[in-house]
Every structure is written in C-alpha cells, then in structure tokens.
Design a protein around this motif. Sequence first.
Motif, PDB file in Angstrom:
ATOM      1  N   GLN A  64       0.833  -1.199   0.000  1.00 54.36           N
ATOM      2  CA  GLN A  64       0.000   0.000   0.000  1.00 54.36           C
ATOM      3  C   GLN A  64       0.874   1.259   0.000  1.00 54.36           C
ATOM      4  O   GLN A  64       0.619   2.239  -0.696  1.00 54.36           O
ATOM      5  N   ALA A  65       1.960   1.179   0.798  1.00 53.19           N
ATOM      6  CA  ALA A  65       2.874   2.323   0.839  1.00 53.19           C
ATOM      7  C   ALA A  65       3.576   2.486  -0.502  1.00 53.19           C
ATOM      8  O   ALA A  65       3.762   3.626  -0.989  1.00 53.19           O
ATOM      9  N   GLU A  66       3.971   1.387  -1.096  1.00 57.11           N
ATOM     10  CA  GLU A  66       4.653   1.469  -2.386  1.00 57.11           C
ATOM     11  C   GLU A  66       3.696   2.011  -3.461  1.00 57.11           C
ATOM     12  O   GLU A  66       4.100   2.822  -4.340  1.00 57.11           O
ATOM     13  N   LEU A  67       2.404   1.550  -3.428  1.00 56.31           N
ATOM     14  CA  LEU A  67       1.431   2.043  -4.425  1.00 56.31           C
ATOM     15  C   LEU A  67       1.186   3.545  -4.261  1.00 56.31           C
ATOM     16  O   LEU A  67       0.992   4.285  -5.236  1.00 56.31           O
ATOM     17  N   GLN A  68       1.213   3.951  -2.973  1.00 57.08           N
ATOM     18  CA  GLN A  68       1.017   5.390  -2.734  1.00 57.08           C
ATOM     19  C   GLN A  68       2.158   6.188  -3.351  1.00 57.08           C
ATOM     20  O   GLN A  68       1.947   7.231  -3.953  1.00 57.08           O
ATOM     21  N   LEU A  69       3.356   5.718  -3.225  1.00 51.48           N
ATOM     22  CA  LEU A  69       4.501   6.409  -3.814  1.00 51.48           C
ATOM     23  C   LEU A  69       4.421   6.374  -5.345  1.00 51.48           C
ATOM     24  O   LEU A  69       4.739   7.370  -6.020  1.00 51.48           O
ATOM     25  N   HIS A  74       2.686   8.976 -11.076  1.00 50.97           N
ATOM     26  CA  HIS A  74       1.750   8.895 -12.190  1.00 50.97           C
ATOM     27  C   HIS A  74       2.325   7.977 -13.267  1.00 50.97           C
ATOM     28  O   HIS A  74       2.122   8.216 -14.452  1.00 50.97           O
ATOM     29  N   ASP A  75       3.059   6.937 -12.839  1.00 49.77           N
ATOM     30  CA  ASP A  75       3.620   5.972 -13.795  1.00 49.77           C
ATOM     31  C   ASP A  75       2.661   4.799 -13.838  1.00 49.77           C
ATOM     32  O   ASP A  75       2.672   3.938 -12.921  1.00 49.77           O
ATOM     33  N   ALA A  76       1.772   4.776 -14.823  1.00 53.38           N
ATOM     34  CA  ALA A  76       0.724   3.771 -14.871  1.00 53.38           C
ATOM     35  C   ALA A  76       1.265   2.361 -15.024  1.00 53.38           C
ATOM     36  O   ALA A  76       0.808   1.443 -14.338  1.00 53.38           O
ATOM     37  N   PRO A  77       2.254   2.118 -15.895  1.00 52.21           N
ATOM     38  CA  PRO A  77       2.723   0.726 -16.013  1.00 52.21           C
ATOM     39  C   PRO A  77       3.311   0.155 -14.703  1.00 52.21           C
ATOM     40  O   PRO A  77       3.035  -0.951 -14.333  1.00 52.21           O
ATOM     41  N   ARG A  78       4.128   0.994 -14.133  1.00 55.06           N
ATOM     42  CA  ARG A  78       4.754   0.524 -12.882  1.00 55.06           C
ATOM     43  C   ARG A  78       3.695   0.329 -11.825  1.00 55.06           C
ATOM     44  O   ARG A  78       3.733  -0.634 -11.057  1.00 55.06           O
ATOM     45  N   PHE A  79       2.754   1.221 -11.747  1.00 59.23           N
ATOM     46  CA  PHE A  79       1.703   1.120 -10.756  1.00 59.23           C
ATOM     47  C   PHE A  79       0.881  -0.135 -11.011  1.00 59.23           C
ATOM     48  O   PHE A  79       0.535  -0.863 -10.078  1.00 59.23           O
ATOM     49  N   THR A  80       0.591  -0.360 -12.278  1.00 56.50           N
ATOM     50  CA  THR A  80      -0.211  -1.546 -12.623  1.00 56.50           C
ATOM     51  C   THR A  80       0.535  -2.819 -12.266  1.00 56.50           C
ATOM     52  O   THR A  80      -0.034  -3.750 -11.709  1.00 56.50           O
ATOM     53  N   ALA A  81       1.843  -2.871 -12.568  1.00 56.50           N
ATOM     54  CA  ALA A  81       2.649  -4.075 -12.250  1.00 56.50           C
ATOM     55  C   ALA A  81       2.727  -4.322 -10.752  1.00 56.50           C
ATOM     56  O   ALA A  81       2.601  -5.445 -10.276  1.00 56.50           O
ATOM     57  N   LYS A  82       2.873  -3.181 -10.016  1.00 61.83           N
ATOM     58  CA  LYS A  82       3.016  -3.354  -8.549  1.00 61.83           C
ATOM     59  C   LYS A  82       1.704  -3.807  -7.947  1.00 61.83           C
ATOM     60  O   LYS A  82       1.664  -4.629  -7.022  1.00 61.83           O
ATOM     61  N   ALA A 135      -5.681   3.749 -12.744  1.00 64.36           N
ATOM     62  CA  ALA A 135      -4.330   4.156 -13.147  1.00 64.36           C
ATOM     63  C   ALA A 135      -4.214   4.152 -14.661  1.00 64.36           C
ATOM     64  O   ALA A 135      -3.561   5.034 -15.252  1.00 64.36           O
ATOM     65  N   ARG A 136      -4.814   3.282 -15.314  1.00 62.95           N
ATOM     66  CA  ARG A 136      -4.751   3.226 -16.759  1.00 62.95           C
ATOM     67  C   ARG A 136      -5.515   4.425 -17.364  1.00 62.95           C
ATOM     68  O   ARG A 136      -5.123   4.930 -18.416  1.00 62.95           O
ATOM     69  N   LEU A 137      -6.589   4.794 -16.653  1.00 57.80           N
ATOM     70  CA  LEU A 137      -7.388   5.934 -17.133  1.00 57.80           C
ATOM     71  C   LEU A 137      -6.691   7.248 -16.830  1.00 57.80           C
ATOM     72  O   LEU A 137      -7.066   8.306 -17.326  1.00 57.80           O
ATOM     73  N   GLY A 138      -5.732   7.169 -15.926  1.00 61.63           N
ATOM     74  CA  GLY A 138      -4.977   8.380 -15.590  1.00 61.63           C
ATOM     75  C   GLY A 138      -5.630   9.186 -14.513  1.00 61.63           C
ATOM     76  O   GLY A 138      -5.279  10.342 -14.332  1.00 61.63           O
ATOM     77  N   ASP A 139      -6.575   8.609 -13.804  1.00 57.17           N
ATOM     78  CA  ASP A 139      -7.249   9.343 -12.740  1.00 57.17           C
ATOM     79  C   ASP A 139      -6.438   9.179 -11.474  1.00 57.17           C
ATOM     80  O   ASP A 139      -6.772   8.394 -10.570  1.00 57.17           O
ATOM     81  N   TRP A 140      -5.334   9.924 -11.413  1.00 53.97           N
ATOM     82  CA  TRP A 140      -4.409   9.710 -10.308  1.00 53.97           C
ATOM     83  C   TRP A 140      -4.879  10.341  -9.026  1.00 53.97           C
ATOM     84  O   TRP A 140      -4.492   9.902  -7.944  1.00 53.97           O
ATOM     85  N   GLY A 141      -5.754  11.215  -9.111  1.00 55.81           N
ATOM     86  CA  GLY A 141      -6.265  11.809  -7.882  1.00 55.81           C
ATOM     87  C   GLY A 141      -7.076  10.820  -7.095  1.00 55.81           C
ATOM     88  O   GLY A 141      -6.932  10.710  -5.886  1.00 55.81           O
ATOM     89  N   VAL A 142      -7.915  10.097  -7.816  1.00 59.53           N
ATOM     90  CA  VAL A 142      -8.732   9.079  -7.138  1.00 59.53           C
ATOM     91  C   VAL A 142      -7.836   7.969  -6.604  1.00 59.53           C
ATOM     92  O   VAL A 142      -8.040   7.455  -5.531  1.00 59.53           O
ATOM     93  N   VAL A 143      -6.828   7.691  -7.458  1.00 57.67           N
ATOM     94  CA  VAL A 143      -5.895   6.610  -7.026  1.00 57.67           C
ATOM     95  C   VAL A 143      -5.199   6.996  -5.730  1.00 57.67           C
ATOM     96  O   VAL A 143      -5.095   6.221  -4.792  1.00 57.67           O
ATOM     97  N   GLU A 144      -4.696   8.218  -5.666  1.00 58.10           N
ATOM     98  CA  GLU A 144      -3.995   8.669  -4.467  1.00 58.10           C
ATOM     99  C   GLU A 144      -4.942   8.707  -3.284  1.00 58.10           C
ATOM    100  O   GLU A 144      -4.573   8.351  -2.164  1.00 58.10           O
ATOM    101  N   LEU A 145      -6.207   9.179  -3.592  1.00 62.80           N
ATOM    102  CA  LEU A 145      -7.149   9.253  -2.496  1.00 62.80           C
ATOM    103  C   LEU A 145      -7.456   7.883  -1.924  1.00 62.80           C
ATOM    104  O   LEU A 145      -7.480   7.709  -0.716  1.00 62.80           O
TER     105      LEU A 145
END
Length: 776
Positions: A64-69, A74-82, A135-145
Amino acid sequence: MDERNSIGQLLRQAFLLLGALILLGAVVAVWQISVMRQRAQRLYDLEQPALAVLMAHNHFQRFQAELQLLSETHDAPRFTAKASELRGVFNQDVDRAIQALQGLRQGPERERQFTGLEAIRTMFSSQMDDLIQLARLGDWGVVELRSQSRDPVLSALSESLVRDIDGLVAEQKTQELEEIERAGDRAVLTLLAIGLAIFLITAFLGWRITRTIGGRLQQLDAAVRALGRGEFHQRVHVGGSDEIGRLARVFNDMSARVSDLYGTLQRSEAQFRSLIENAHDFIVVLQADGMIRYASPSFEREAGEGSPVEGQNILNLAAAEDRTEVEKLLAAVQVRGMPGDVDPAPIESEFRIRQRGGGVRILEVSATNLLKNPAVNGIVVNARDVTERRTLEDQLMRAQRMEAIGTLSGGIAHDFNNILTVILGHTEVLLKELQSSPEESGHLRSIDEASRRASALTRQLLAFSRKQVLQPKVLNLNSLIVDLDKMLRRLISENIELETVTDPQLGATRTDPGQIEQVVMNLVVNARDAMKSGGRITIETANVTLDEDYVRVHPTARPGPHVMLAVSDTGEGISPDIMPHIFEPFFTTKEVGKGTGLGLSTVYGIVKQSGGNVWVYSQPGRGSTFKIYLPRVDEPAPFAAEATLHSVSSGAETVLLVEDEPALRDLIKIALTAGGFTVIDAPTPADALILSRKHTGPLHLLLTDVIMPGMDGPALAKQMQGERPDIKVLFMSGYATNFIMHDGVVDPGTNFLEKPFHPRTLLNKVREVLDTTPHR
C-alpha cells in the motif's frame, strides 16, 4: 563343558537382559519423543493460519505504501505491475491461511473462517482491479485518495479475522499442550520404571554373581594365599559344576598333589638329613679359597678346636705338616673344573685334620669341583675317617711281618735243634768217658754250657714262631704270680718296687704254666731295664670281656670272656717310632751285649700260641703297660702235683729208628745201644718200611722224626702199625707241627719227645713209652 552351568552363560544372560531393558527404555523414549514432536508440529500448524493472515496484513501495508509512492509518480505501467504483484502475493497469503485452517478440526467456526477469507480475497482483488483501471485511465487523484484512505479490508484483516482465528486455535492449542505434557509425563514415568527395573535387575544380578562367583573366589583366594604360606593341606569346599567349581576341584587336586610331593620331599629331606647327620663319612662344601660353607654334623663333631667349622678355612683345620697337601688338592680340583670340563672327575687325596679333643684323624678325601654348578656353587669334599683302618693295616702288616719272621725263625730253630741235639749228646757221652781227666772235662763242660745256652736261644725262637711244644694245663694266674714273687724280686734291683694286684674272683685259663712264667719274667726284666733310676712295677690280674668294639680295633683278638695279665712300669716309655718293632726278634734298644732282642718276641709268640693277645700302651716319659688276654675256661684249676724223679733206665727191646739227619741218627743209635736196646736205623720212611718187612723178629718201638722227605712220621707210623699192630710209636721233633699237634699241644694219645734232648732224657722217654699199656 556344561554351558547351562557356565558362569559365562550366566553373565551373557545377565548382559542380554540388561541390554533388552535398555533397548526397551530407548524405544519408549524414542516413541514418547516422537509423540511430543508430533504434538509440537500440531501446535506449529495451529499457529500457521494466524501467521498467514498477519503475513498478508504486513504485505498489504508494505505494498500500500509502495502504491502510494507510485501513484505520486503517475507511472501507470509501474503502478499496474506493482498492484498485480500485490494481488498475487495477497492471494498466496490467503491460500496459505486457508491451507493452515484445513489442519484445524472441522466445525462451523472453521467454515466461517474459510468464507471470511474468500470474501476478503474477493474484496481485495476487486479493489486492486479498480485501482489498476483508474491508473490506466490516468485518474491519479482518485488513485492517491484511495491509496491513502483506510480500506475495510485492512480493518477485517487486523481485527476481526485475526481475533477469530486466534479464538479458534486457542482451544486446540490448549488441548495439544495438555497432550504434550501428558506425553512427557508418560515418558518420564516409563524411563523411571525402566531405570528402576534395571537397578533391581542389576542388584539381583550383582547379588547372584557375588553369591555365585565372589564368595567362592574369596575362598579360592584365601586358599591360594594359604598355599603360598606353605599350608599344603589347604582345601576349598566350593560346590557347583561351573568354572569356579571346576577350578576349585582342580585346586584341591593340585593341593593334594603338592601336599603329597611336599610330604615326599619332607620325608626325603628328613631321610637325607638323617643320613647326613648319622653318616660317619664327612661331607664338606668349600668355596674356591678353601673357606667352609657347609659341614656335615659328623665333621663338626670331629674337626676344629671347639668353635663351629663353618666360616673357617680348611687349611686351618688340617695338621700343620699336611697343609701343603691340602693346598695341592684345592689347586688340582680347580684345574680339573676349568671351562670345558662338562663333568669334572673327583680328585683323590689323603691328609690329617686336628680333632676337637686333641690328636689328629686321617682322612681319605675325594673332592669334586662343582663351582660352575648353580645348585652347589662350591667344591664338594667327601671324606672318610680311615684312622682306625690305617691303624689296623699297620697292625696287620706288623702281624704279617712277625709271621714271616716267625716262619723263618722256626725253620732255623728246627735245623739248629738237630745240630744242638748232636752236640749235647756227644758232649754228655764224652763227659762220662773222660771223668778222670779234669782238663778235658772242663772243655767239654764249656761246650755243654754253650750248647745249653744255644738251646735256650732256640727255644725262644721257637716260642716267637709259635712252633714250640706246649704242655697246657688249667691254672689260675694268681697262684702262678704268687709262686714267682720271690724269683721276680731277685731279678729287680732294690730301688724298684714290685706290686701285685690280683683279682680274688679270677677265672681259670688253659695254658702252659712254664711258658707263662717265662712271659712274666721277660716282661718284668724288660720293665726293670726301662727304669734305670728306680720306680714301680705292677703285676695285675682281672676278669675281662672283650666286646665287638675292642675286636674291631684289635683285629687279631676274639670276643668273649678272658683273663687279663698286665705288667706296668713307671719307666721311660716307648716312643711311637719304636712301638711297631718291639715284638720283632733281635730288635732291641739296649746296649750291645745287654740283650738278645728276643725277650718281647718270646712273649708275643707264647701268648699267640696260647690263643691269646698282647697289646702295649705307652707314652714317652709316662711308662708302659703290657696287657695279655688269655681265653677264660669254665674249669677249676687242679692242685699242683709233686714232680716224680725218674732214674735213667735201660732195656733189651728192639727199636726201629728213622731220622734223616745222619749225625743225629748216629747219636741216638749210640745212646740207645748203650742203654741195652737193639737198634735198627733207617734214613727215610721208605727204607724203614723195607727193613720192617725184612726183619723177622719183633719190633717193639718205632722212634721217628716227624718231618722227613718223602713221607712224614705220622704217615709212616700209620702204615707201620697196619703191618705190625703191636708196635709202639715215639715221635721226636724240634718244633710243633700240625701232623701230631695243634696250637703247640700234642694230640691226646701221642708220644712225643722235643728236640734238643740229652741221651738220658731219650732213654727215660723210650722206657716210659715201652712200659705204657697200649689203649685197646
């Protein structure tokens, strides 16, 4: 060997039983440990669901901490892989939790946990899918929230799920822990029981072995120690047929054999000691330098001067003049035993040793070198006391020498008697014819006196050679000594005292009184000549019995009752170098012209011919004692009859004279013819037989010599009496022979005339024989 009664079998069974008990204990311990390990594994398995949930919780928080970072980059591939990785790891943690829950006991609670875990997995997967889509949609605000907000999943994992799993596991953990405790208790009890059993069995086996082995071994040990102390009669009373029992029987057999051997050894040792201690021979063991290491008791009794001989040198015990001989013996023995001599031969020798009480003893010695023999390590000397033997040998040599001299003297005296008979006979005839011529008669009387002295000398020679004719009678020597007293006192000087000590109970003896008188006078004269300055002569008589010990020392003597006649003096004594020769004829220590040397030889001959013995005891300066032993007889001594004097008789009978000596035959014929007898003479017995057969008239008397060539007188008389039964016989001889007498005594019924004789003695004897009535 019976294995059932073997100590080895017993020990093997004991060790097998102990091994089995120890193995059983090990098996039980391994089993209980296995049970405890299973229970521990069970506890571990019970902890796994909660651990799996906690691990999922930890992984969730980290990712969870890593996903938050990553959401901030805003790196969608890395976020998706993690996010995909987080979902895979979470699913694995849930699978492990489900798998761990399967190890729990079945029940509604476990099923509820299964349902909860599946619901959580579904919810978590749905959330990860939403985040990946955003993350794929690029809605990083929701993701961070969403990454920063607390999700209901976290709450479920950390609170409800863990609490429910712990509650479910807690009961089973309690049961497993109780089971582990019970298994430990059982293991301890089992091990304690096995240990107690091993202790009891070991104690029993120790008691059994101690009883079976230890006690009997103690008895054997005590018996062996006693045997080592020399108690050879020791026995072990141990039963059983095992090794110790057999060992005890073997020990008893060995002890019995050792006891028998020891008894035999003791008997042999006692016998050997008795032989050594009672042996007259000497056994001495010397060191190489002559020091005495051992001496037999017989040698201890004889040798030395009062101190023990062991530790002394043999040279100090030897007589001074024989020490060189002992040194030569020791040197020769050591040379004989040099290396290379396997069995050294003994060395023979002879020397003298000093006695404890004084004097010396002659030893015949055999020495053997056993210095190289470890059992002896010395020079073994075997010695024999030959003092008495040497003394007896000397006595025997003297006796043989005396016998040889006597034989020679007897032969000379026999021939000389014939000559003296002729001289005396013709002198007597001439004295009768020349009575009117004093001058010629004086010469003839001198011849007659010299002939008589020569006759006396001849009788002494015959006495020494034991060839004189004896006229023995039963007599008491006391009477003879009393009768001689006055005569003996005239023979000695005034400064010599004569003492007689007679035994009133003296027994009788058979001997010639005239000869014994001669013996006494000769001994008294000899004693007188040994006391030039005066002294005492003692004549003693006594009854004695000669035993075997005396005869052993004096080989010519005979045992039995005897009459002793002793003549002692206080004169000069006789030196040891002169002692062996005193009885030899013509041996004398007197000045020339003072003695003939026949006095003691005459004594010796008379005593020997009378069946007795004479011994002399003397020391220089302490006088001498001559002891004469004559056989005692159980006959009373007759009273002495008065002698009857006969005048010279004549006759007219016919006499056959046989004499091989011509001069003597002529003299006898003249004397008999002068006496009125008719004489037919013959030189030999053969001629006498011829003349007897030719003579047609009577022959009244055969007068014959005893010893003649061709035929002796008794053989002639026997043949003559066979042809002329009425003829009487008169024998004549110069010395005693075994033809008509024994031991100098004429055989009973035999007429005998001793040479030399006077014509008147001849005529009287012929007349006596002719007038005797013959025995029918």
